[in-house]
Scaffold this motif. Sequence first.
Motif, PDB file in Angstrom:
ATOM      1  N   LEU A 130       0.833  -1.209   0.000  1.00 25.77           N
ATOM      2  CA  LEU A 130       0.000   0.000   0.000  1.00 25.77           C
ATOM      3  C   LEU A 130       0.862   1.250   0.000  1.00 25.77           C
ATOM      4  CD1 LEU A 130      -2.627   1.664   0.442  1.00 25.77           C
ATOM      5  CD2 LEU A 130      -2.394   1.191   2.892  1.00 25.77           C
ATOM      6  N   MET A 131       1.902   1.275   0.830  1.00 22.01           N
ATOM      7  CA  MET A 131       2.756   2.453   0.911  1.00 22.01           C
ATOM      8  C   MET A 131       3.479   2.703  -0.407  1.00 22.01           C
ATOM      9  SD  MET A 131       2.112   3.681   3.779  1.00 22.01           S
ATOM     10  CE  MET A 131       3.345   4.959   3.824  1.00 22.01           C
ATOM     11  N   THR A 151      -1.144   7.965   7.409  1.00 24.09           N
ATOM     12  CA  THR A 151      -1.780   8.073   8.724  1.00 24.09           C
ATOM     13  C   THR A 151      -2.392   6.742   9.143  1.00 24.09           C
ATOM     14  OG1 THR A 151      -2.274  10.408   8.338  1.00 24.09           O
ATOM     15  CG2 THR A 151      -3.525   9.306  10.068  1.00 24.09           C
ATOM     16  N   ARG A 152      -3.046   6.058   8.178  1.00 27.24           N
ATOM     17  CA  ARG A 152      -3.656   4.766   8.477  1.00 27.24           C
ATOM     18  C   ARG A 152      -2.598   3.735   8.870  1.00 27.24           C
ATOM     19  NH1 ARG A 152      -8.520   2.330   6.847  1.00 27.24           N
ATOM     20  NH2 ARG A 152      -9.288   4.458   6.712  1.00 27.24           N
ATOM     21  N   VAL A 153      -1.487   3.736   8.157  1.00 28.12           N
ATOM     22  CA  VAL A 153      -0.424   2.766   8.452  1.00 28.12           C
ATOM     23  C   VAL A 153       0.158   3.009   9.838  1.00 28.12           C
ATOM     24  CG1 VAL A 153       1.913   2.026   7.801  1.00 28.12           C
ATOM     25  CG2 VAL A 153       0.153   2.256   6.053  1.00 28.12           C
ATOM     26  N   LEU A 154       0.293   4.269  10.234  1.00 28.61           N
ATOM     27  CA  LEU A 154       0.798   4.572  11.572  1.00 28.61           C
ATOM     28  C   LEU A 154      -0.138   4.015  12.647  1.00 28.61           C
ATOM     29  CD1 LEU A 154       2.128   8.219  11.118  1.00 28.61           C
ATOM     30  CD2 LEU A 154       3.482   6.158  11.468  1.00 28.61           C
ATOM     31  N   ASP A 155      -1.437   4.096  12.394  1.00 23.36           N
ATOM     32  CA  ASP A 155      -2.405   3.500  13.328  1.00 23.36           C
ATOM     33  C   ASP A 155      -2.200   1.996  13.412  1.00 23.36           C
ATOM     34  OD1 ASP A 155      -3.575   5.919  13.908  1.00 23.36           O
ATOM     35  OD2 ASP A 155      -5.140   5.731  12.386  1.00 23.36           O
ATOM     36  N   THR A 174       6.760   5.094   5.762  1.00 22.62           N
ATOM     37  CA  THR A 174       5.825   6.170   6.106  1.00 22.62           C
ATOM     38  C   THR A 174       6.546   7.507   6.251  1.00 22.62           C
ATOM     39  OG1 THR A 174       4.455   4.575   7.290  1.00 22.62           O
ATOM     40  CG2 THR A 174       4.051   6.892   7.747  1.00 22.62           C
ATOM     41  N   VAL A 175       7.663   7.498   6.946  1.00 22.04           N
ATOM     42  CA  VAL A 175       8.441   8.722   7.154  1.00 22.04           C
ATOM     43  C   VAL A 175       8.915   9.280   5.816  1.00 22.04           C
ATOM     44  CG1 VAL A 175      10.555   9.655   8.135  1.00 22.04           C
ATOM     45  CG2 VAL A 175       9.143   8.109   9.492  1.00 22.04           C
ATOM     46  N   GLU A 176       9.406   8.408   4.948  1.00 20.13           N
ATOM     47  CA  GLU A 176       9.882   8.850   3.632  1.00 20.13           C
ATOM     48  C   GLU A 176       8.749   9.455   2.814  1.00 20.13           C
ATOM     49  OE1 GLU A 176      12.949   9.109   2.245  1.00 20.13           O
ATOM     50  OE2 GLU A 176      13.529   8.734   4.320  1.00 20.13           O
ATOM     51  N   LEU A 177       7.594   8.797   2.861  1.00 16.90           N
ATOM     52  CA  LEU A 177       6.454   9.305   2.100  1.00 16.90           C
ATOM     53  C   LEU A 177       6.021  10.674   2.618  1.00 16.90           C
ATOM     54  CD1 LEU A 177       3.478   7.321   0.762  1.00 16.90           C
ATOM     55  CD2 LEU A 177       3.025   9.378   2.076  1.00 16.90           C
ATOM     56  N   GLN A 178       5.992  10.823   3.941  1.00 15.90           N
ATOM     57  CA  GLN A 178       5.571  12.100   4.513  1.00 15.90           C
ATOM     58  C   GLN A 178       6.559  13.220   4.174  1.00 15.90           C
ATOM     59  OE1 GLN A 178       4.937  11.261   8.691  1.00 15.90           O
ATOM     60  NE2 GLN A 178       2.773  10.839   8.358  1.00 15.90           N
ATOM     61  N   LYS A 179       7.832  12.879   4.075  1.00  9.46           N
ATOM     62  CA  LYS A 179       8.819  13.894   3.693  1.00  9.46           C
ATOM     63  C   LYS A 179       8.571  14.370   2.268  1.00  9.46           C
ATOM     64  CE  LYS A 179      12.671  12.458   6.677  1.00  9.46           C
ATOM     65  NZ  LYS A 179      14.014  11.811   6.679  1.00  9.46           N
ATOM     66  N   ALA A 191       4.669  14.463  12.426  1.00  8.65           N
ATOM     67  CA  ALA A 191       5.848  14.090  13.221  1.00  8.65           C
ATOM     68  C   ALA A 191       5.434  13.467  14.545  1.00  8.65           C
ATOM     69  CB  ALA A 191       6.724  15.321  13.464  1.00  8.65           C
ATOM     70  N   ARG A 192       4.373  13.988  15.142  1.00 10.80           N
ATOM     71  CA  ARG A 192       3.897  13.446  16.417  1.00 10.80           C
ATOM     72  C   ARG A 192       3.349  12.031  16.217  1.00 10.80           C
ATOM     73  NH1 ARG A 192       0.175  16.951  17.574  1.00 10.80           N
ATOM     74  NH2 ARG A 192       1.605  18.333  18.637  1.00 10.80           N
TER      75      ARG A 192
END
Length: 392
Positions: A130-131, A151-155, A174-179, A191-192
């Motif tokens: 998915l990511m 966000t869903r994956v972090l959950d 997830t971090v890479e995608l958000q960057k 970040a939180r």
Amino acid sequence: MATTTMVELSGTSAAQLAAEAVEDAKLAERVTDMAPNQAAIAIAEACLHVHGEAKTKAEKLHAAWSVSCALVAKSAQLEEPKAAREVARCAAAAARSEDQTEREAGLQALVRLCNVCTDANAKAEVASTLMQAADAKADREADRIARACATRVLDWIREWDVATSAKTELLERTVELQKKRKDPKRGRQDARNVREARLTMEEGQVENMAKEAVADFLTDPNTHRTTLLESKAVEKMKVSQDAVSRDMYALLEAVMSGDVQAASNTSSQVEAMLKAFGGNLEGCKTKARLLALAALGGDAVVQVPYQEVAQALHIDVEEVETWVVEAVGHQVADAKLDQLKQVVVISTASRGIFGIDEWRSLRNRIGAWRDGVTAMNKKVGAVRQPPTRLAA
């Protein structure tokens, strides 16, 4: 559809089922005498060849992908991971399509597949797919969807009982995608979320991360709800041998309970940490006051005298109206001022912590609302009934 007693699908039957799933999901879902794992894959492959007008196409795809995912969940335990992997492969191919309808349907199918899989490793593998799929396109709509998937994956990282290595891989993606898909308005919240997810999986530096998570929340003037007190890592700060951890936990507890007096005192080390995150103790007191005001609300509309509000917030009565306006502005409470009666009318109030007691309260309120609607419908039905005619 003709019935069959086959344990596994032949090529013809698979194609038939796939075609019928696309055209009529309810009909296909009733098929129980075929191997679910192969049926799921056949339907997923058929979804890659759906044509037609956008709205109709979207409806067909949604229905067919739903059937495919449901059949994965019905697969035998040993067959589920392979079926999930193959269906995810097809959904990822759809997610990379130039057609927006196919792309959104593919991503939704991957999310649904993660939710229905019972095999932990299969869940993690599908989530990783998915990511990758969410990161395949680069436009405004793709950015929005990609951030939602992150966000869903972090959950999921917080909820799933999967190997730490799998969680680490998902977190890194997830971090890479958000960057890459950074949203200036949500940067701090993203970040939180990452930090809180990391708390569930890393043991080595978990205490320092917990302190950072608490400091970040306390110094964010726009956030008044958190799940930090439910985190085991944060809970351990309460009995830590590190004085700063204990003081930081005490400050968090004071703020969330709206105890302004307790939130007014802390160690110089905690104040230094708050300063490092761009805040100060005064900001913590402000947050405590807003949550104290919210705590005066209840499940129903309440009228609270100015004097009582001032006492709870540790302020002068003359300051009450200013703080009520502040609380409404931060969406901590929905309240009005009755200056003539010198009362604050609180309709609804946000809870800083939404735990089991809050869920019970919400359930009771929904139940009361539902009972009220049912009673009203009965009255309306009685009024609409034609009058009984008397026999001549």
